[in-house]
Design an enzyme around this catalytic site. Sequence first.
Site, PDB file in Angstrom:
ATOM      1  N   HIS A  35      -3.450   7.129   2.941  1.00  0.00           N
ATOM      2  CA  HIS A  35      -4.030   5.697   2.263  1.00  0.00           C
ATOM      3  C   HIS A  35      -5.797   5.222   2.871  1.00  0.00           C
ATOM      4  CE1 HIS A  35      -4.026   1.218   1.497  1.00  0.00           C
ATOM      5  NE2 HIS A  35      -3.992   0.839   2.764  1.00  0.00           N
ATOM      6  N   CYS A  41       1.103  -1.253  -0.230  1.00  0.00           N
ATOM      7  CA  CYS A  41       0.406   0.079   0.208  1.00  0.00           C
ATOM      8  C   CYS A  41       0.872   1.645   0.098  1.00  0.00           C
ATOM      9  CB  CYS A  41      -0.539  -0.272   0.989  1.00  0.00           C
ATOM     10  SG  CYS A  41      -1.931  -1.053   1.625  1.00  0.00           S
ATOM     11  N   ASN A  67     -10.522  -0.833   0.242  1.00  0.00           N
ATOM     12  CA  ASN A  67      -8.722  -0.721   0.580  1.00  0.00           C
ATOM     13  C   ASN A  67      -8.363  -1.504  -1.196  1.00  0.00           C
ATOM     14  OD1 ASN A  67      -6.220  -1.077   0.770  1.00  0.00           O
ATOM     15  ND2 ASN A  67      -6.431  -1.909   3.033  1.00  0.00           N
TER      16      ASN A  67
END
Length: 337
Positions: free
Chosen positions: A249, A113, A279
């Site tokens: 994020h 990520c 996500n």
Amino acid sequence: MKNIGITALGMYVPERVVRNEDFEGRMGIEPGWIEARTGMRERRFSAPQEFASDLGVKAVQDMLARDPQALDGVDQVIYATCTPDAIFPSTAALVAGQVGLTGAGAFDLSTACSGFVYGLSMARGQVLGGVARKVLVIGGEVLSKAIDQDARDTAILFGDGAGCAVVGEVPDGYGMQDFVLGADSAGGPALSIGHVATQFPNGLPLPAGASMNGREVFKFAVRVLGDSGTEVLEKTGLSNNDVDWLIPHQANVRIIQAAAERFGIPMEKTVVNLAKYGNTSAATVPLALHEAVNDGRVKDGQQLLFVAFGGGLSWAACTMKWWAGAPSLKPAAEAQA
């Protein structure tokens, strides 16, 4: 020193929408529980024969639709992903070959990520060092193909998508200012997707599929987002009051809220879009940036702060003064006028 920033943006998300209800009924999850715990309402899943390279190509095509000259001068491609098409050839090379960049340097970057922010750092260094004139940085994932869709603790969290940016010279006063990058493999067992090895260097087993310790990841994320963001602001000589937009994020709305509170940056100045996409790992930051630029929130000359964490465990933070002088960097309404 040259001023290096983003000169073009693009994004793509697959057509298939997977809503919380699709998991709740199948997994026996109480209605509303997923959104209450994560902030997510839906996410996108790629088609059976749609992979990371396909998403990256479509993100670039979106960019070129707004700015046909966006790739002029690009001689390197970086694809940040933990779900590449193959170990090799690199997904970056596969994309380069399909968007007219055959012969450009191309490599994949694996910090999960944190990958897109890592990629911006690598691109800035390549341009400053004279290795490249411009660099195409892509963050993209097809996590729906890597996650066990019957695993309640992970299946509900992840989606697919891709965002891209061209990194090159921008006018004085604009561009990337400072970075903080880090990793701590001791936390690796808390968040992993296994492949070749069967154990970590310390002897702990490495599961073949995705594995996550949610409690440990939450504590780690809040800490490193706060620490890395504070550190990069100090390196840049800024305070939280100088930040116009925090772009984090998109892992969990509770993590974002806790990190923003730690910065002293209100949620009204924090870009959050995980309700729509879930996500998407390395794609979350470019997707959030693209959306905030497209709808006019991010404006020319504003101070941005990017923070991310991911598998590794890794983290990354970046400060940037936004330049909106190119077609794909303007609000959609302005570009169509």
